[in-house]
Design a protein around this motif. Sequence first.
Motif, PDB file in Angstrom:
ATOM      1  N   TYR A 181       0.861  -1.183   0.000  1.00 48.29           N
ATOM      2  CA  TYR A 181       0.000   0.000   0.000  1.00 48.29           C
ATOM      3  C   TYR A 181       0.895   1.230   0.000  1.00 48.29           C
ATOM      4  O   TYR A 181       2.018   1.199   0.520  1.00 48.29           O
ATOM      5  CB  TYR A 181      -0.919   0.002   1.222  1.00 48.29           C
ATOM      6  N   ARG A 182       0.388   2.311  -0.587  1.00 45.46           N
ATOM      7  CA  ARG A 182       1.169   3.551  -0.614  1.00 45.46           C
ATOM      8  C   ARG A 182       1.472   4.030   0.798  1.00 45.46           C
ATOM      9  O   ARG A 182       2.592   4.390   1.121  1.00 45.46           O
ATOM     10  CB  ARG A 182       0.410   4.631  -1.379  1.00 45.46           C
ATOM     11  N   HIS A 232      -2.208   0.914  -5.802  1.00 45.25           N
ATOM     12  CA  HIS A 232      -1.165   1.221  -4.821  1.00 45.25           C
ATOM     13  C   HIS A 232       0.199   0.751  -5.316  1.00 45.25           C
ATOM     14  O   HIS A 232       1.195   1.466  -5.203  1.00 45.25           O
ATOM     15  CB  HIS A 232      -1.505   0.566  -3.479  1.00 45.25           C
TER      16      HIS A 232
END
Length: 277
Positions: A181-182, A232
Amino acid sequence: MNPRISRVMRWLLFLAAVPLLLYVMALAWLWWRQERLLFQPDPWPPEKPAALAEPDIHEVWVDVPGARLHAMHLQRPEARGLVFFLHGNGGNLASWFVNADFYRRAGFDLFMLDYRGYGLSSGSITSEAQLMDDVRAAWAAVAPQYAGRPVVVYGRSLGSSLAAHLAVEVRPALTVLVSPYRSMAALAAEQYPWVPLALLRYPLRTDAIIHRIEGPVWLVHGESDTLIAPAHSEALRQAAGARARLLRLRDVGHGDVQDSAAYLQALRAELDRLPAP
């Protein structure tokens, strides 16, 4: 003012204040209970996991301030190198350490850590800084044994951000981020848009540091992942620059990446590509 009108106005003001009060109470609950939402460990099973019956898999204990962390280590003298594995937010080593044969065939040892409160690890997670310090302590306990051999830092889901931060510091031969995930802030903004981002005590900003990883970065994402969108990984690949590559897996979700033949074949190719000791 007419007393009757005054009573009506007070009642209306009260009704208007109730949703605001409930909202503030919900935010306060989230502030204090973030760990319960983010970290979801399972209790250690009453029966010893089958993996621990294998002679080349050992239990390791890492002492950290206020806790003792449990880890499992597939270790053989002829191994080409090490995969240092940081798992997701659920379960424990009993459910995560299940693919030792794959790493044996690839010629790599495997070290996997349970975070505080997971499985047999004592203590509880109270901050992002504490969590990262625990990861560093586990790395320091095992990495010196592999001096001169390639080491892979591998993070899955929750562990992907921890792996990226560690990779910036230790410069592994390869960084693997699976279902990453970012940042936790970006993920929360998608799933809980009503929560102010300032409320998050675990920002886990992979997007802010991935460009600082000096070695190759390999990202993997299931195209059917409904928990963490493949976008993401696309954003992280762009942020990482030319050193990063992304494998998108068709018909694969969030929790079944390890069952994908395409993933296993590609991971084996990545490990085979690493330089010999």
